[in-house]
Design a protein around this motif. Structure first.
Motif, PDB file in Angstrom:
ATOM      1  N   ILE A   1      -1.516 -56.019 108.187  1.00  0.00           N
ATOM      2  CA  ILE A   1      -0.843 -56.479 109.408  1.00  0.00           C
ATOM      3  C   ILE A   1      -0.878 -55.391 110.482  1.00  0.00           C
ATOM      4  O   ILE A   1      -1.164 -55.650 111.649  1.00  0.00           O
ATOM      5  N   LEU A   2      -0.616 -54.145 110.066  1.00  0.00           N
ATOM      6  CA  LEU A   2      -0.612 -53.042 111.031  1.00  0.00           C
ATOM      7  C   LEU A   2      -2.012 -52.811 111.607  1.00  0.00           C
ATOM      8  O   LEU A   2      -2.159 -52.458 112.774  1.00  0.00           O
ATOM      9  N   ARG A   3      -3.014 -53.044 110.796  1.00  0.00           N
ATOM     10  CA  ARG A   3      -4.392 -52.851 111.265  1.00  0.00           C
ATOM     11  C   ARG A   3      -4.810 -53.940 112.247  1.00  0.00           C
ATOM     12  O   ARG A   3      -5.476 -53.685 113.247  1.00  0.00           O
ATOM     13  N   ASP A   4      -4.382 -55.173 111.954  1.00  0.00           N
ATOM     14  CA  ASP A   4      -4.847 -56.321 112.742  1.00  0.00           C
ATOM     15  C   ASP A   4      -4.006 -56.597 113.975  1.00  0.00           C
ATOM     16  O   ASP A   4      -4.464 -57.291 114.884  1.00  0.00           O
TER      17      ASP A   4
ATOM     18  N   PHE B   1       6.173 -59.585 110.384  1.00  0.00           N
ATOM     19  CA  PHE B   1       6.329 -58.957 109.071  1.00  0.00           C
ATOM     20  C   PHE B   1       6.975 -59.854 108.013  1.00  0.00           C
ATOM     21  O   PHE B   1       7.160 -59.440 106.871  1.00  0.00           O
ATOM     22  N   GLY B   2       7.307 -61.092 108.413  1.00  0.00           N
ATOM     23  CA  GLY B   2       7.973 -61.992 107.467  1.00  0.00           C
ATOM     24  C   GLY B   2       7.116 -62.367 106.275  1.00  0.00           C
ATOM     25  O   GLY B   2       7.633 -62.783 105.239  1.00  0.00           O
ATOM     26  N   LYS B   3       5.783 -62.205 106.419  1.00  0.00           N
ATOM     27  CA  LYS B   3       4.888 -62.596 105.329  1.00  0.00           C
ATOM     28  C   LYS B   3       4.521 -61.441 104.406  1.00  0.00           C
ATOM     29  O   LYS B   3       3.706 -61.598 103.493  1.00  0.00           O
ATOM     30  N   VAL B   4       5.075 -60.265 104.666  1.00  0.00           N
ATOM     31  CA  VAL B   4       4.777 -59.124 103.790  1.00  0.00           C
ATOM     32  C   VAL B   4       5.246 -59.439 102.371  1.00  0.00           C
ATOM     33  O   VAL B   4       4.562 -59.119 101.388  1.00  0.00           O
ATOM     34  N   TYR B   5       6.398 -60.094 102.265  1.00  0.00           N
ATOM     35  CA  TYR B   5       6.897 -60.548 100.962  1.00  0.00           C
ATOM     36  C   TYR B   5       6.787 -62.068 100.907  1.00  0.00           C
ATOM     37  O   TYR B   5       7.308 -62.763 101.783  1.00  0.00           O
ATOM     38  N   GLU B   6       6.112 -62.564  99.898  1.00  0.00           N
ATOM     39  CA  GLU B   6       5.769 -63.989  99.737  1.00  0.00           C
ATOM     40  C   GLU B   6       6.975 -64.919  99.917  1.00  0.00           C
ATOM     41  O   GLU B   6       7.942 -64.833  99.123  1.00  0.00           O
TER      42      GLU B   6
ATOM     43  N   ALA C   1      -2.398 -65.182 102.585  1.00  0.00           N
ATOM     44  CA  ALA C   1      -2.474 -63.869 101.950  1.00  0.00           C
ATOM     45  C   ALA C   1      -2.757 -64.012 100.455  1.00  0.00           C
ATOM     46  O   ALA C   1      -3.632 -63.331  99.905  1.00  0.00           O
ATOM     47  N   SER C   2      -2.035 -64.921  99.790  1.00  0.00           N
ATOM     48  CA  SER C   2      -2.239 -65.102  98.349  1.00  0.00           C
ATOM     49  C   SER C   2      -3.639 -65.618  98.049  1.00  0.00           C
ATOM     50  O   SER C   2      -4.283 -65.186  97.094  1.00  0.00           O
TER      51      SER C   2
ATOM     52  N   GLN D   1       3.637 -53.312  95.429  1.00  0.00           N
ATOM     53  CA  GLN D   1       2.243 -52.961  95.722  1.00  0.00           C
ATOM     54  C   GLN D   1       1.571 -54.021  96.595  1.00  0.00           C
ATOM     55  O   GLN D   1       0.823 -53.696  97.515  1.00  0.00           O
ATOM     56  N   ILE D   2       1.842 -55.295  96.281  1.00  0.00           N
ATOM     57  CA  ILE D   2       1.294 -56.385  97.096  1.00  0.00           C
ATOM     58  C   ILE D   2       1.761 -56.218  98.540  1.00  0.00           C
ATOM     59  O   ILE D   2       0.980 -56.314  99.491  1.00  0.00           O
ATOM     60  N   ALA D   3       3.064 -55.952  98.702  1.00  0.00           N
ATOM     61  CA  ALA D   3       3.650 -55.828 100.038  1.00  0.00           C
ATOM     62  C   ALA D   3       3.028 -54.665 100.809  1.00  0.00           C
ATOM     63  O   ALA D   3       2.758 -54.767 102.009  1.00  0.00           O
ATOM     64  N   GLN D   4       2.799 -53.570 100.126  1.00  0.00           N
ATOM     65  CA  GLN D   4       2.243 -52.392 100.784  1.00  0.00           C
ATOM     66  C   GLN D   4       0.863 -52.703 101.367  1.00  0.00           C
ATOM     67  O   GLN D   4       0.567 -52.353 102.514  1.00  0.00           O
ATOM     68  N   LEU D   5       0.037 -53.389 100.600  1.00  0.00           N
ATOM     69  CA  LEU D   5      -1.300 -53.727 101.094  1.00  0.00           C
ATOM     70  C   LEU D   5      -1.238 -54.768 102.213  1.00  0.00           C
ATOM     71  O   LEU D   5      -1.997 -54.692 103.174  1.00  0.00           O
ATOM     72  N   ARG D   6      -0.334 -55.717 102.101  1.00  0.00           N
ATOM     73  CA  ARG D   6      -0.200 -56.717 103.175  1.00  0.00           C
ATOM     74  C   ARG D   6       0.265 -56.048 104.464  1.00  0.00           C
ATOM     75  O   ARG D   6      -0.202 -56.380 105.556  1.00  0.00           O
ATOM     76  N   LEU D   7       1.199 -55.116 104.339  1.00  0.00           N
ATOM     77  CA  LEU D   7       1.695 -54.422 105.528  1.00  0.00           C
ATOM     78  C   LEU D   7       0.571 -53.639 106.204  1.00  0.00           C
ATOM     79  O   LEU D   7       0.438 -53.666 107.437  1.00  0.00           O
ATOM     80  N   LEU D   8      -0.247 -52.955 105.418  1.00  0.00           N
ATOM     81  CA  LEU D   8      -1.366 -52.210 106.007  1.00  0.00           C
ATOM     82  C   LEU D   8      -2.305 -53.151 106.754  1.00  0.00           C
ATOM     83  O   LEU D   8      -2.800 -52.823 107.834  1.00  0.00           O
TER      84      LEU D   8
END
Lengths: 170, 170
Positions: A166-169, A19-24, A84-85, A157-164
Motif C-alpha cells: 500500500i505504501l509503495r502504490d 489501510f483498512g485492508k491491511v488486516y483481512e 489481496a488474498s 506477517q501478512i499485514a506487514q507485506l500488505r502495508l508495504l
C-alpha cells in the motif's frame, strides 16, 4: 510512495480507506491505529496497526482469525476472495493445485478448523506450496492456546507485506 | 508484577539488565527501545522492542538471527545455552530426544544453516516437538529472502513470551 506527511493529514475515512485492508475484513484495526498519529516513520505506522491487534481482547483476536478465508477453499472457488488474498494465494502456487492436492488441502483445512476453531492461516507469500502443506500438518500437532499465537504471528506477517504494498502504490 | 511507573523510572543500565535478554544475546535492542520511554502500557513496551528490530538494518537483523543457538545442538550439549533458551527447549521436549532424533535434528539444522546462512529458529514454547521437526522440514523449501522474514517473526514470538515472563517475575 505515500509520504508520511500525506498519511498524517488523512481524515479518519481516508485513513480507513487506505489501510483498512491491511488486516483481512477487519477495518477496526486501522480505525484504532488512526489515533496514534502522527507517524514519524513507516515502522511507526506498522507498529500502530500491530499494537491495535496486540491490545485487542482475546475475543476480537479470535474474530480477526476467523475473518480469514480458507486457503484455496470455498471463497477461492466462489470467487469471493479479497484482491489481496487472491493475489497472495496465487503467488504461493495455490491456484494451480491438482484435484488430489485440492482435496488433501481441503481435508487438512477442515481438520484444523475443527481442532482450533479458526481457519489455518499462513503468510502464503513467504512460504512455498510445499511449506504450506508441511506447516499445516505440523501445526495440527500444537496445543490450541499456543496455535492461536502462531496464527496471530502469521496475520502480522501478512499485514506487514500488505502495508508495504500500500505504501509503495499509494 | 513490575509496574509501568517502576519500569519508566529505570536507569539505562537497569533497563538493559531487566530487558536485555528479551532478544537472545542482543542487548542492543533494549538499549534502543529505552529511548521510547515512557511506556503507557506493557503493549507499548513490547512494540518499542519490536520496533527496534524492525527499524534495524538487514545486517543487524541477520546478526540477531545468528545470535540464536542451534536447536538441541552444540550449545545445549556444551551447557552454554542462555537460561531462557534452555527452558524453552526443555518445554518443547527437545531435552528428551533419543539418539536417532538428535542425529536427524542435527542433520536438518546443518542443512538449514548452509541453505540460509542463519540457524533454524522457531518459538519452541508455541510448538510441539513434532511441529518443530515438521516446520523445519517445511521451511527448508522456502526462498532465502522469505525465510529470513519467517525467522524474524519467530524471534518476535520468542521475545513476546520472554517479555511476559520478565514482567510477571520482576
Amino acid at each position: 510512495m505515500a509520504t508520511l506527511d500525506r498519511i498524517n493529514s488523512l481524515s479518519p475515512a481516508e485513513f480507513s480507506a487506505l489501510f483498512g485492508k491491511v488486516y483481512e475484513h477487519s477495518g477496526w484495526i486501522a480505525e484504532r491505529a488512526f489515533g496514534r498519529r502522527p507517524f514519524a516513520s513507516e515502522t511507526e505506522l506498522l507498529l500502530a496497526l500491530w499494537g491495535a491487534v496486540q491490545a485487542a481482547s482475546a475475543r476480537e483476536q479470535l474474530a480477526l482469525l476467523n475473518a480469514h478465508p480458507e486457503l484455496a477453499g470455498r471463497e477461492a472457488q466462489a470467487g469471493t476472495l479479497t484482491d489481496a488474498s487472491k493475489n497472495e494465494q496465487r503467488l504461493a502456487g495455490l491456484g494451480a493445485l491438482d484435484d488430489a492436492q485440492r482435496a488433501e488441502l481441503g481435508a487438512l483445512n477442515r481438520r484444523y478448523l475443527e481442532q482450533f476453531g479458526f481457519p489455518f492461516i499462513i503468510c502464503a507469500r513467504l512460504n512455498s506450496r510445499e511449506a504450506i502443506f508441511g506447516s499445516l500438518r505440523a501445526r495440527l500437532t500444537n496445543a490450541p492456546e499456543h496455535e492461536m499465537q502462531n496464527a496471530l504471528a502469521q496475520v502480522g506477517q501478512i499485514a506487514q507485506l500488505r502495508l508495504l504494498d500500500i505504501l509503495r502504490d499509494a
